[in-house]
Motif scaffolding. Sequence first.
Motif, PDB file in Angstrom:
ATOM      1  N   GLY A   4       0.813  -1.196   0.000  1.00 56.16           N
ATOM      2  CA  GLY A   4       0.000   0.000   0.000  1.00 56.16           C
ATOM      3  C   GLY A   4       0.850   1.250   0.000  1.00 56.16           C
ATOM      4  O   GLY A   4       2.089   1.202  -0.152  1.00 56.16           O
ATOM      5  N   ILE A   5       0.186   2.386   0.162  1.00 61.34           N
ATOM      6  CA  ILE A   5       0.842   3.692   0.165  1.00 61.34           C
ATOM      7  C   ILE A   5       0.373   4.447   1.404  1.00 61.34           C
ATOM      8  O   ILE A   5      -0.819   4.470   1.718  1.00 61.34           O
ATOM      9  CB  ILE A   5       0.512   4.489  -1.097  1.00 61.34           C
ATOM     10  CG1 ILE A   5       1.038   3.751  -2.339  1.00 61.34           C
ATOM     11  CG2 ILE A   5       1.133   5.891  -1.026  1.00 61.34           C
ATOM     12  CD1 ILE A   5       0.660   4.435  -3.636  1.00 61.34           C
ATOM     13  N   VAL A   6       1.327   5.063   2.082  1.00 64.86           N
ATOM     14  CA  VAL A   6       1.028   5.888   3.255  1.00 64.86           C
ATOM     15  C   VAL A   6       1.007   7.337   2.812  1.00 64.86           C
ATOM     16  O   VAL A   6       2.004   7.846   2.276  1.00 64.86           O
ATOM     17  CB  VAL A   6       2.066   5.668   4.381  1.00 64.86           C
ATOM     18  CG1 VAL A   6       1.712   6.499   5.607  1.00 64.86           C
ATOM     19  CG2 VAL A   6       2.171   4.200   4.736  1.00 64.86           C
ATOM     20  N   LEU A  15       3.930   9.939   2.372  1.00 63.61           N
ATOM     21  CA  LEU A  15       4.787  10.145   3.545  1.00 63.61           C
ATOM     22  C   LEU A  15       5.962   9.171   3.470  1.00 63.61           C
ATOM     23  O   LEU A  15       5.782   7.957   3.668  1.00 63.61           O
ATOM     24  CB  LEU A  15       3.992   9.914   4.833  1.00 63.61           C
ATOM     25  CG  LEU A  15       2.788  10.831   5.060  1.00 63.61           C
ATOM     26  CD1 LEU A  15       2.062  10.460   6.352  1.00 63.61           C
ATOM     27  CD2 LEU A  15       3.227  12.289   5.084  1.00 63.61           C
ATOM     28  N   PRO A  16       7.155   9.663   3.145  1.00 60.80           N
ATOM     29  CA  PRO A  16       8.311   8.770   3.051  1.00 60.80           C
ATOM     30  C   PRO A  16       8.810   8.341   4.431  1.00 60.80           C
ATOM     31  O   PRO A  16       8.693   9.081   5.405  1.00 60.80           O
ATOM     32  CB  PRO A  16       9.351   9.620   2.328  1.00 60.80           C
ATOM     33  CG  PRO A  16       8.990  11.025   2.653  1.00 60.80           C
ATOM     34  CD  PRO A  16       7.489  11.051   2.794  1.00 60.80           C
ATOM     35  N   ILE A  74      -3.290   4.113   3.136  1.00 57.97           N
ATOM     36  CA  ILE A  74      -3.370   4.526   4.540  1.00 57.97           C
ATOM     37  C   ILE A  74      -3.273   6.047   4.596  1.00 57.97           C
ATOM     38  O   ILE A  74      -2.218   6.628   4.301  1.00 57.97           O
ATOM     39  CB  ILE A  74      -2.253   3.882   5.369  1.00 57.97           C
ATOM     40  CG1 ILE A  74      -2.213   2.363   5.135  1.00 57.97           C
ATOM     41  CG2 ILE A  74      -2.421   4.218   6.832  1.00 57.97           C
ATOM     42  CD1 ILE A  74      -3.508   1.657   5.490  1.00 57.97           C
ATOM     43  N   ALA A  75      -4.370   6.701   4.950  1.00 62.30           N
ATOM     44  CA  ALA A  75      -4.414   8.164   5.064  1.00 62.30           C
ATOM     45  C   ALA A  75      -4.194   8.530   6.538  1.00 62.30           C
ATOM     46  O   ALA A  75      -5.080   8.324   7.374  1.00 62.30           O
ATOM     47  CB  ALA A  75      -5.734   8.709   4.556  1.00 62.30           C
TER      48      ALA A  75
END
Length: 209
Positions: A4-6, A15-16, A74-75
């Motif tokens: 996924g991606i944050v 968000l890295p 993921i927000a």
Amino acid sequence: MFTGIVTSGKTSEPLPEAYVYIPKAGRGILSNRMGYFALPVLPGDSVVFSYVGFKKQYTIIPRRLTETSFSAVIAMQEDVTTLAEVKVYPYATEELFKQALVNMKLPDEKERENLARNTSAEAMQRLAAMTPMSAAANYRYFMNQQFFGRDNLINRSQMTTIPFLNPFAWANFIQSVKNGDLKKKEYRQEMNATPRENLTRDDIIKYKN
């Protein structure tokens, strides 16, 4: 595999290096510079996402998952912390800053001044003169009156002596006649003076000296 991606929930920016870990398994990874992550999981695992300035977020892997992969965006929600106000004062040199710090008035300056004034030596002496005697001081005064007064405790159980038959009194009288004390004005005034009703310890010491 959980992928996924944050992102930031407010701006949707990735968000890295967000921390993605499984507390029960004790392992985790960091998202890359695009916010992407890939973490091997098991059905029912609770995955925690954390990032500085954002609240922790939890995601549970479904137990009845039939696929070998699970993806999600993921927000993260911002964690706003209100800090106390900080005032910045410009000073040209360090000496000016030290001088301003020394001259700065403290919030409890009035209380400090009152404390110093009320505990000074002059204030303590004034309170000592105005404050009445305590119970211990009254007891000492009463005992002094009993022991050094005319009606003391010692003479209550003894017979009163007659000064006319006292040989030491006659010796002092004869010696005073030889010295001519009867002609002195101070001696006559002392002999004619009326004795005090109550004598104190200071009077006894003064008389002996």
